[in-house]
Design a protein around this motif. Sequence first.
Motif, PDB file in Angstrom:
ATOM      1  N   HIS A  59      -5.590  -2.493  -1.015  1.00  0.00           N
ATOM      2  CA  HIS A  59      -5.731  -1.709   0.209  1.00  0.00           C
ATOM      3  C   HIS A  59      -6.375  -0.351  -0.093  1.00  0.00           C
ATOM      4  O   HIS A  59      -5.930   0.354  -0.996  1.00  0.00           O
ATOM      5  CB  HIS A  59      -4.372  -1.489   0.875  1.00  0.00           C
ATOM      6  N   SER A  67     -13.810   0.286  12.404  1.00  0.00           N
ATOM      7  CA  SER A  67     -12.809   0.140  11.363  1.00  0.00           C
ATOM      8  C   SER A  67     -11.440  -0.117  11.978  1.00  0.00           C
ATOM      9  O   SER A  67     -10.892   0.721  12.695  1.00  0.00           O
ATOM     10  CB  SER A  67     -12.745   1.403  10.496  1.00  0.00           C
ATOM     11  N   ARG A 111      -8.740  -0.160  10.346  1.00  0.00           N
ATOM     12  CA  ARG A 111      -7.833   0.806   9.719  1.00  0.00           C
ATOM     13  C   ARG A 111      -7.830   2.128  10.478  1.00  0.00           C
ATOM     14  O   ARG A 111      -6.771   2.750  10.654  1.00  0.00           O
ATOM     15  CB  ARG A 111      -8.234   1.021   8.259  1.00  0.00           C
ATOM     16  N   ASP A 121      -6.138   2.330   1.506  1.00  0.00           N
ATOM     17  CA  ASP A 121      -5.289   3.478   1.818  1.00  0.00           C
ATOM     18  C   ASP A 121      -4.019   3.487   0.965  1.00  0.00           C
ATOM     19  O   ASP A 121      -3.019   4.087   1.344  1.00  0.00           O
ATOM     20  CB  ASP A 121      -4.921   3.504   3.304  1.00  0.00           C
ATOM     21  N   GLY A 157      -2.003   1.095   8.975  1.00  0.00           N
ATOM     22  CA  GLY A 157      -3.088   1.078   8.000  1.00  0.00           C
ATOM     23  C   GLY A 157      -3.426  -0.328   7.581  1.00  0.00           C
ATOM     24  O   GLY A 157      -2.943  -1.307   8.149  1.00  0.00           O
ATOM     25  N   GLY A 158      -4.252  -0.437   6.551  1.00  0.00           N
ATOM     26  CA  GLY A 158      -4.684  -1.738   6.062  1.00  0.00           C
ATOM     27  C   GLY A 158      -6.097  -1.679   5.559  1.00  0.00           C
ATOM     28  O   GLY A 158      -6.481  -0.745   4.848  1.00  0.00           O
ATOM     29  N   HIS A 159      -6.906  -2.639   5.956  1.00  0.00           N
ATOM     30  CA  HIS A 159      -8.290  -2.732   5.513  1.00  0.00           C
ATOM     31  C   HIS A 159      -9.233  -2.282   6.623  1.00  0.00           C
ATOM     32  O   HIS A 159      -8.838  -2.172   7.788  1.00  0.00           O
ATOM     33  CB  HIS A 159      -8.621  -4.171   5.129  1.00  0.00           C
ATOM     34  N   ALA A 211      -6.182  -4.684   9.935  1.00  0.00           N
ATOM     35  CA  ALA A 211      -5.121  -3.697   9.736  1.00  0.00           C
ATOM     36  C   ALA A 211      -4.028  -3.914  10.768  1.00  0.00           C
ATOM     37  O   ALA A 211      -4.183  -4.697  11.717  1.00  0.00           O
ATOM     38  CB  ALA A 211      -5.684  -2.278   9.852  1.00  0.00           C
ATOM     39  N   THR A 215      -5.635   1.621  13.679  1.00  0.00           N
ATOM     40  CA  THR A 215      -4.193   1.551  13.430  1.00  0.00           C
ATOM     41  C   THR A 215      -3.644   2.865  12.891  1.00  0.00           C
ATOM     42  O   THR A 215      -2.462   3.170  13.081  1.00  0.00           O
ATOM     43  CB  THR A 215      -3.859   0.408  12.450  1.00  0.00           C
ATOM     44  N   SER A 240       0.791  -1.226   0.000  1.00  0.00           N
ATOM     45  CA  SER A 240       0.000   0.000   0.000  1.00  0.00           C
ATOM     46  C   SER A 240       0.824   1.278   0.000  1.00  0.00           C
ATOM     47  O   SER A 240       0.370   2.307  -0.501  1.00  0.00           O
ATOM     48  CB  SER A 240      -0.951   0.011   1.197  1.00  0.00           C
TER      49      SER A 240
END
Length: 334
Positions: free
Chosen positions: A119, A286, A288, A121, A297-299, A303, A291, A94
């Motif tokens: 991803h 969430s 994300r 982000d 970050g992540g999904h 995340a 984090t 990402s």
Amino acid sequence: MTSYGDSFVEALEKLKKHASWVILCHENPDGDTLGSAFALYSLGRREGKKVSIYSKDDRPEVFSFFEYFDELRSAEKLPPDEVKGALLVAVDTSTEERSLANLPELLVACADSVNIDHHGDNALYAATNLVAPKASATAEIVTRLMEAYGAGITRGEAAALYTALTTDNGSFRYNSTSVESHRCAEILLTAGAVPSEIDDRIHENMTEDVLRLWGAALTRTELFAERRCAFFWLRGSEISAARATPNSLDGLVNMLMRIKGVKVALLLAEIGGRNKLSVRSRAPYSARDITARFGGGGHVGAAGAKVDGDFDGAIARVREEAEKYVRVGNPAGK
């Protein structure tokens, strides 16, 4: 054939055009980045391309059944000359920070670049950014690229891609799973992937010491924020004593999501001198967003982040930020 728009066409054209590919996996490589990358690597070899594959960190042994597994090279940086005249292909990565340390330099030195990812982000750092946040795994996108490429999918490539698909969408259990996820699975099964064999390779390999390590984490589970958050942790000394690798912890945080009423699950593990946070969530929360408070970050549903400071301080920070987020930071959590 599913289309991901103009970027899909651009990525496909670049893969066909360039005679040399340099494929990059993300740090601490998981099933999705490795399975997708090895499938592309295999395709490139079949098509007579000059192909190489790199990751900042070594490959987990659990994926040793992938064809060409031993050909992945670990490197903190690459000499710019290594990518001169080549198509640079970043897979499931990402941000530039999650790749080799000098990726910005490599992006300038290469002939062209493609960023294939799912991803939400993603920083869109390549010349062509084929990013599909609705895909449950980057493997979905790569499966469709290989299908469109027209050279077929071998049994080994199908096994790598099916592994990538199912490790990232929780064997079709996560809310990221879609009709397209199952359509891609059909393509891969038709090409020769055998789910039972893959599941045995990935999941039926835990040592007694690692099982006891999981048990130690579970015994210290904390529930807070009106039992909507569940949190546990593992110290580096415990992980070392169990002779565990980072990959040995895959799936551990998901155990907390089995607790009735839990919407946010958090695992903090001291790995390689760093405090690594893994988060899972269900709507309306969430992972994300949580984090992101630590620069990660992540999904939405899964995340990760690195938490600065000493381990005990990191435990306190994670607990505080998670509770604050569930109680105050998310309107639905008020």
